[in-house]
Structure formats: structure tokens, C-alpha cells
Design a protein around this motif. Sequence first.
Motif, PDB file in Angstrom:
ATOM      1  N   PHE A   1       8.781   6.697   2.542  1.00 35.42           N
ATOM      2  CA  PHE A   1       9.079   6.076   1.566  1.00 35.42           C
ATOM      3  C   PHE A   1       8.730   5.765   0.021  1.00 35.42           C
ATOM      4  O   PHE A   1       7.474   5.782   0.520  1.00 35.42           O
ATOM      5  CB  PHE A   1       8.810   4.252   2.469  1.00 35.42           C
ATOM      6  CG  PHE A   1      10.399   4.089   3.016  1.00 35.42           C
ATOM      7  CD1 PHE A   1      11.452   3.642   2.966  1.00 35.42           C
ATOM      8  CD2 PHE A   1       9.111   4.259   4.594  1.00 35.42           C
ATOM      9  CE1 PHE A   1      12.096   3.629   4.055  1.00 35.42           C
ATOM     10  CE2 PHE A   1      10.540   4.421   5.407  1.00 35.42           C
ATOM     11  CZ  PHE A   1      11.516   3.676   5.397  1.00 35.42           C
ATOM     12  N   THR A   2       9.263   6.754  -1.011  1.00 31.98           N
ATOM     13  CA  THR A   2       8.506   6.592  -1.928  1.00 31.98           C
ATOM     14  C   THR A   2       8.736   4.930  -3.473  1.00 31.98           C
ATOM     15  O   THR A   2      10.221   5.120  -3.126  1.00 31.98           O
ATOM     16  CB  THR A   2       8.423   7.469  -2.426  1.00 31.98           C
ATOM     17  OG1 THR A   2       9.885   8.498  -2.406  1.00 31.98           O
ATOM     18  CG2 THR A   2       7.202   9.354  -1.887  1.00 31.98           C
ATOM     19  N   THR A   3       8.077   5.288  -4.112  1.00 34.63           N
ATOM     20  CA  THR A   3       8.540   4.343  -5.148  1.00 34.63           C
ATOM     21  C   THR A   3       9.881   5.347  -6.008  1.00 34.63           C
ATOM     22  O   THR A   3       9.477   6.231  -5.971  1.00 34.63           O
ATOM     23  CB  THR A   3       7.141   3.679  -6.104  1.00 34.63           C
ATOM     24  OG1 THR A   3       6.825   4.857  -6.726  1.00 34.63           O
ATOM     25  CG2 THR A   3       5.752   3.102  -5.105  1.00 34.63           C
ATOM     26  N   ARG A   4       9.544   4.440  -7.297  1.00 37.96           N
ATOM     27  CA  ARG A   4      11.075   5.199  -8.350  1.00 37.96           C
ATOM     28  C   ARG A   4       9.829   6.408  -9.130  1.00 37.96           C
ATOM     29  O   ARG A   4      10.111   6.798  -9.541  1.00 37.96           O
ATOM     30  CB  ARG A   4      11.429   3.999  -9.167  1.00 37.96           C
ATOM     31  CG  ARG A   4      12.071   3.352  -8.241  1.00 37.96           C
ATOM     32  CD  ARG A   4      13.896   4.035  -7.955  1.00 37.96           C
ATOM     33  NE  ARG A   4      14.511   3.135  -7.037  1.00 37.96           N
ATOM     34  CZ  ARG A   4      15.254   3.293  -6.842  1.00 37.96           C
ATOM     35  NH1 ARG A   4      16.181   4.609  -7.371  1.00 37.96           N
ATOM     36  NH2 ARG A   4      16.800   2.369  -6.535  1.00 37.96           N
ATOM     37  N   ASP A   5       8.349   5.702  -9.486  1.00 35.24           N
ATOM     38  CA  ASP A   5       8.081   6.892  -9.838  1.00 35.24           C
ATOM     39  C   ASP A   5       7.184   8.145  -8.569  1.00 35.24           C
ATOM     40  O   ASP A   5       6.656   8.720  -8.979  1.00 35.24           O
ATOM     41  CB  ASP A   5       6.873   6.074 -10.359  1.00 35.24           C
ATOM     42  CG  ASP A   5       7.095   4.869 -11.166  1.00 35.24           C
ATOM     43  OD1 ASP A   5       7.555   4.874 -12.699  1.00 35.24           O
ATOM     44  OD2 ASP A   5       5.939   3.869 -11.812  1.00 35.24           O
ATOM     45  N   GLY A   6       7.838   8.070  -7.887  1.00 29.58           N
ATOM     46  CA  GLY A   6       7.374  10.036  -7.095  1.00 29.58           C
ATOM     47  C   GLY A   6       6.085   8.908  -6.129  1.00 29.58           C
ATOM     48  O   GLY A   6       5.818   9.822  -5.260  1.00 29.58           O
ATOM     49  N   GLU A   7       4.964   8.077  -5.947  1.00 25.69           N
ATOM     50  CA  GLU A   7       4.096   7.547  -5.325  1.00 25.69           C
ATOM     51  C   GLU A   7       4.569   6.690  -3.702  1.00 25.69           C
ATOM     52  O   GLU A   7       5.650   6.138  -3.950  1.00 25.69           O
ATOM     53  CB  GLU A   7       3.300   6.401  -5.974  1.00 25.69           C
ATOM     54  CG  GLU A   7       3.003   6.879  -7.281  1.00 25.69           C
ATOM     55  CD  GLU A   7       2.280   7.516  -7.798  1.00 25.69           C
ATOM     56  OE1 GLU A   7       0.839   7.823  -6.567  1.00 25.69           O
ATOM     57  OE2 GLU A   7       2.073   8.288  -8.070  1.00 25.69           O
ATOM     58  N   ARG A   8       3.349   7.394  -3.446  1.00 22.25           N
ATOM     59  CA  ARG A   8       4.146   6.816  -1.627  1.00 22.25           C
ATOM     60  C   ARG A   8       3.383   5.245  -1.592  1.00 22.25           C
ATOM     61  O   ARG A   8       2.905   4.757  -2.102  1.00 22.25           O
ATOM     62  CB  ARG A   8       2.671   7.557  -0.791  1.00 22.25           C
ATOM     63  CG  ARG A   8       2.817   6.763   0.719  1.00 22.25           C
ATOM     64  CD  ARG A   8       1.922   7.753   1.416  1.00 22.25           C
ATOM     65  NE  ARG A   8       1.845   8.332   2.553  1.00 22.25           N
ATOM     66  CZ  ARG A   8       1.182   8.306   3.340  1.00 22.25           C
ATOM     67  NH1 ARG A   8       0.595   8.972   3.021  1.00 22.25           N
ATOM     68  NH2 ARG A   8       1.047   8.086   5.111  1.00 22.25           N
ATOM     69  N   MET A   9       5.351   4.422  -1.385  1.00 28.52           N
ATOM     70  CA  MET A   9       4.693   2.979  -1.201  1.00 28.52           C
ATOM     71  C   MET A   9       3.545   2.818   0.040  1.00 28.52           C
ATOM     72  O   MET A   9       3.995   3.758   0.816  1.00 28.52           O
ATOM     73  CB  MET A   9       6.078   2.622  -0.425  1.00 28.52           C
ATOM     74  CG  MET A   9       6.929   0.464  -0.090  1.00 28.52           C
ATOM     75  SD  MET A   9       6.244   0.313  -2.075  1.00 28.52           S
ATOM     76  CE  MET A   9       5.557  -1.505  -1.326  1.00 28.52           C
ATOM     77  N   THR A  10       3.380   2.000  -0.719  1.00 29.06           N
ATOM     78  CA  THR A  10       1.894   1.367   0.968  1.00 29.06           C
ATOM     79  C   THR A  10       2.845   0.122   1.481  1.00 29.06           C
ATOM     80  O   THR A  10       3.715  -1.113   0.669  1.00 29.06           O
ATOM     81  CB  THR A  10       0.735   0.742   0.495  1.00 29.06           C
ATOM     82  OG1 THR A  10       0.819   0.475  -1.116  1.00 29.06           O
ATOM     83  CG2 THR A  10       0.217   2.478   0.193  1.00 29.06           C
ATOM     84  N   PHE A  11       1.846  -0.813   2.334  1.00 29.40           N
ATOM     85  CA  PHE A  11       2.820  -1.577   3.085  1.00 29.40           C
ATOM     86  C   PHE A  11       1.640  -2.754   4.017  1.00 29.40           C
ATOM     87  O   PHE A  11       0.296  -1.876   3.847  1.00 29.40           O
ATOM     88  CB  PHE A  11       2.406  -1.529   4.297  1.00 29.40           C
ATOM     89  CG  PHE A  11       4.774  -0.519   4.714  1.00 29.40           C
ATOM     90  CD1 PHE A  11       5.778  -1.126   4.162  1.00 29.40           C
ATOM     91  CD2 PHE A  11       4.580   0.839   4.262  1.00 29.40           C
ATOM     92  CE1 PHE A  11       6.354  -0.397   4.158  1.00 29.40           C
ATOM     93  CE2 PHE A  11       5.662   1.875   3.655  1.00 29.40           C
ATOM     94  CZ  PHE A  11       6.787   0.705   3.849  1.00 29.40           C
ATOM     95  N   ALA A  12       1.782  -3.964   3.740  1.00 28.04           N
ATOM     96  CA  ALA A  12       0.702  -4.762   4.140  1.00 28.04           C
ATOM     97  C   ALA A  12       0.595  -4.467   5.826  1.00 28.04           C
ATOM     98  O   ALA A  12       1.758  -4.410   6.148  1.00 28.04           O
ATOM     99  CB  ALA A  12       1.388  -6.152   4.003  1.00 28.04           C
ATOM    100  N   PRO A  13      -0.812  -4.625   6.063  1.00 31.82           N
ATOM    101  CA  PRO A  13      -0.901  -4.725   7.112  1.00 31.82           C
ATOM    102  C   PRO A  13       0.349  -5.614   8.691  1.00 31.82           C
ATOM    103  O   PRO A  13      -0.022  -7.159   8.010  1.00 31.82           O
ATOM    104  CB  PRO A  13      -2.129  -4.649   7.465  1.00 31.82           C
ATOM    105  CG  PRO A  13      -2.958  -4.405   6.547  1.00 31.82           C
ATOM    106  CD  PRO A  13      -1.754  -5.078   5.211  1.00 31.82           C
ATOM    107  N   GLY A  14       0.561  -5.687   9.481  1.00 37.70           N
ATOM    108  CA  GLY A  14       1.325  -6.025  10.734  1.00 37.70           C
ATOM    109  C   GLY A  14       2.533  -5.631  10.734  1.00 37.70           C
ATOM    110  O   GLY A  14       2.752  -4.276  10.337  1.00 37.70           O
ATOM    111  N   GLN A  15       3.279  -6.671  11.665  1.00 38.96           N
ATOM    112  CA  GLN A  15       4.319  -5.497  12.173  1.00 38.96           C
ATOM    113  C   GLN A  15       5.464  -5.366  11.152  1.00 38.96           C
ATOM    114  O   GLN A  15       5.569  -6.226   9.343  1.00 38.96           O
ATOM    115  CB  GLN A  15       5.225  -7.411  12.499  1.00 38.96           C
ATOM    116  CG  GLN A  15       6.459  -6.247  13.517  1.00 38.96           C
ATOM    117  CD  GLN A  15       7.013  -7.795  14.520  1.00 38.96           C
ATOM    118  OE1 GLN A  15       7.794  -9.032  14.034  1.00 38.96           O
ATOM    119  NE2 GLN A  15       7.116  -7.954  15.792  1.00 38.96           N
ATOM    120  N   VAL A  16       6.236  -4.808  10.686  1.00 39.23           N
ATOM    121  CA  VAL A  16       7.421  -4.094   9.771  1.00 39.23           C
ATOM    122  C   VAL A  16       9.287  -3.760  10.362  1.00 39.23           C
ATOM    123  O   VAL A  16       9.039  -2.885  11.859  1.00 39.23           O
ATOM    124  CB  VAL A  16       7.183  -2.379   9.707  1.00 39.23           C
ATOM    125  CG1 VAL A  16       8.265  -1.865   8.532  1.00 39.23           C
ATOM    126  CG2 VAL A  16       5.489  -2.093   9.094  1.00 39.23           C
TER     127      VAL A  16
END
Length: 318
Positions: A296-311
Motif C-alpha cells: 500500500f503506497t500513497t499517491r506520492d509513492g511513499e509506503r503507507m503506515t498504519f496505526a498499531p492494532g487490528q487491521v
Amino acid sequence: MHSFGTRRPGTASALALALLIAALAGCQGGGTTSPPSSPEPSTPAGSRAHVLAVKIDNLGPARPQTGLDKADIVYVEQVEAGLSRILAAYSSRLPPVVGPVRSARETDLELLRQFDRPTLAFSGAQAKLLPAIAAAPLDPLPPEKAPNAYFRGSDRAAPHNLYLRPGRTPHATTGVNAAEDIGVRFAAAVPGGKPVAGRTVRYPAARFTFTWSAERRQWLVSMDGTPARTAEGARLGAADVVVQYVTVRPSLYQDRWGSTSPYTRTVGSGAAVVLRNGKEYDVRWSRPAAGSATAFTTRDGERMTFAPGQVWIVFAQK
């Protein structure tokens, strides 16, 4: 609130050689080396996590589900008649009981290729699908294979009363989060994002609403307009929600009543929305092959980060 459409010499030499071999063996398999970092999303999944995936019923009579709140990842997919079903991935922790357990679908086989030979607990499958399950790179665990691990509850009618005791299965947890094992990065939020109160994902005969709770720092889950709860009565909540736009087409298999099962294509690329910390982020998803994890990457090509916890990952028709 927004809405979606869904690793013979002399004595001295021999000693030196033995020491060298021992050193090399220690480097390869010893317990003193640092564990490997999480794999990049574009690479095949690592083998650190031992994932137990459980197919869980999601019809009204099956709710509230048991043990769903302990999953690392909750996948939501469309099934026959426009309804929904859940595939929950456990690794970092195992609840005493999970269920109700229901049948597997073709979609699950491709989706689970991201993990290193996961265990799949399911109640059964369409007869023509069983050979495909047996040939897949996973460990199938239907009731006939582990009868002592399953039981029927007395509080609801069949087929919504089959439960699994993970502690009675061959599965052993490693404490590694299944999401991290396939490249999900838990870290500070990336720049951007738009504040949003919630999102709704609609299937032809089901819907999921995720409403941000600043107090709980979670997206509270509702199913078909009703607050989703644990078996103990607490509200279900997710740290992150991914709405992943995919192709949903008819599969090669039908259910016992002749209805063709939908097949959700999770290899490819497309748009997605990530909900975290009260904001939504427009992202891209990419999974070039079944043996690859989803990036999962942002529109700028950066790797998306997630908040700790259930996804929660909800597959929606693009």
C-alpha cells in the motif's frame, strides 16, 4: 459519512575446521542473531509468523462472533447472494474459542498465498473446490481432520454454531503479528489525509460502517446497520480500515443451491482508501503475484503506515 459501492587433516586443522563449522551453523540457525526485519511488501511473505486463518460466519444468526477481536487482520469478502463472510488471520495471539466457523471459498486460496503455509480452519467447501484446497500451499484444518478442536454450541442453531478451539490444533503462535509479516508497517502517520467521521462499504445484501471514536482511538464497526460486538458485549473496533477496490467476478464453483460463488481477485493493482486516526488516505495497492504481499503506497509513492492494532481489509468492487 461517506459511502462506497463496495538459511584427513591434522589434529589442529581438524579442530579449526570443527570450530569454523560450528560458527557458521550458529550464524545460520542460532538464537543469538537478530531477527530479520519485516519483509518489504513487494517480496514474498516471510516465515516468521505462523498464521491461523479461520473462515467466520457473518450472517445475522452468527452474531456476535467469538474471538474476532483477537485477530491481527480481519478480511471481509463478498459471497453468494451479495452477502459477506470473514477470514480472520491470527498469529500474535490466539483466543480460546473462535467462530462460528463456516465454509471456505476460492478467494481464500489466492488471498492466503501471502503467508508462509498458513493453517486454514473451515467447516467444509463445495466438493469441486476441495481438490484445489488440498493442492494449495496451506494446511487445511476442517473438523474431520481435528475433531477434538471443534464443537457445536448450544446457544444457536446449525450451521451457525460450529466453533474452533485453537489450543487443540497443531497450530502454535509465534507472537509475530500477521500484518507485519506481510509488510504492513506500524509507524507514525504519513503527511496528509483528510478528516472523516466514518465510511460505509456496501455489498448487494450487506454493509459495513466504520465510525471514528476519538475516545477509543478506533473505528467502531457496525454490520448491516447494527453495532458489532464481541461475545462479551464490547464494541468491535479497528485501529485501521482498508477499503481495497478489486475485481469481483463469478468463480468456477457453486454452492449447494446452485448459486455461483463470487471470486475476489487480490492479485493486481488498484485504488484503496486507508482509515487511520480519524483521517482517510487515498492510496494505491499492488500485488504483482500470488506469492507477493500487498503493498500500500500513497499517491506520492511513499509506503503507507498504519496505526498499531487490528487491521480490517474490506474488499469492495471497483
